[in-house]
Design an enzyme around this catalytic site. Sequence first.
Site, mmCIF file in Angstrom:
data_model
loop_
_atom_site.group_PDB
_atom_site.id
_atom_site.type_symbol
_atom_site.label_atom_id
_atom_site.label_comp_id
_atom_site.label_asym_id
_atom_site.label_seq_id
_atom_site.Cartn_x
_atom_site.Cartn_y
_atom_site.Cartn_z
ATOM 1 N N GLY A 137 -4.796 3.699 -21.165
ATOM 2 C CA GLY A 137 -3.750 2.663 -19.666
ATOM 3 C C GLY A 137 -2.313 1.990 -21.136
ATOM 4 O O GLY A 137 -1.214 2.329 -20.962
ATOM 5 N N CYS A 138 -3.271 0.942 -21.581
ATOM 6 C CA CYS A 138 -3.055 -0.036 -22.144
ATOM 7 C C CYS A 138 -1.857 0.454 -23.213
ATOM 8 O O CYS A 138 -0.778 0.155 -23.719
ATOM 9 C CB CYS A 138 -3.224 -1.224 -22.739
ATOM 10 S SG CYS A 138 -3.941 -1.551 -21.410
ATOM 11 N N THR A 139 -3.032 1.572 -23.780
ATOM 12 C CA THR A 139 -1.946 2.204 -25.122
ATOM 13 C C THR A 139 -0.896 3.816 -24.159
ATOM 14 O O THR A 139 0.036 3.761 -25.532
ATOM 15 C CB THR A 139 -2.939 3.231 -25.853
ATOM 16 O OG1 THR A 139 -3.947 2.010 -26.435
ATOM 17 C CG2 THR A 139 -2.505 3.664 -26.725
ATOM 18 N N ALA A 162 2.094 0.955 -24.173
ATOM 19 C CA ALA A 162 2.567 0.592 -25.278
ATOM 20 C C ALA A 162 3.528 1.284 -26.425
ATOM 21 O O ALA A 162 4.532 1.900 -26.827
ATOM 22 C CB ALA A 162 1.537 0.027 -25.853
#
Length: 153
Positions: free
Chosen positions: A46-48, A51
């Site tokens: 999710g963070c990738t 980002a």
Amino acid sequence: MRPQVGDKAPDFSAEVVGAETGEVSLADLKDKRVVLVFYPKDATPGCTTQACALRDGWDELRNKAEIFGVSVDDAKSHARFIEKQQLPYPLLADPEKKMVEAYGVWVEKSMYGRTFMGTERTTFVIDAEGRIETVLAKVRPKEHFDKLLAALS
């Protein structure tokens, strides 16, 4: 407690990883619009996604504010994440959890029936006077870029 729209933004001082290195504080960014993108962990799916959406839309964002990703990962983890994903914006390292606690995003979470403490995916837009202008709370990674762009427009 999480700051709300109109509140004075909590001051911070954190290690910057990215184009610049060193420390940055909210006081250093006086008279500038600042975006703090709090996310759970470097290099997770999710963070990738979140980002890389910021990276891919960077030309639309870059002149609207000083933008920083913030997580409790350390500087080495941030440096790997920036390099691997070619992120054009800096990340702030908060391993001592001072920023996540000051901004009220260090919360109890649960996954697969297990509870634990972690960072809630939340973005704060801070105006040039140091007040909270917008709070994007519990935002989904795929929707974050569009919501942030709308908030900055």
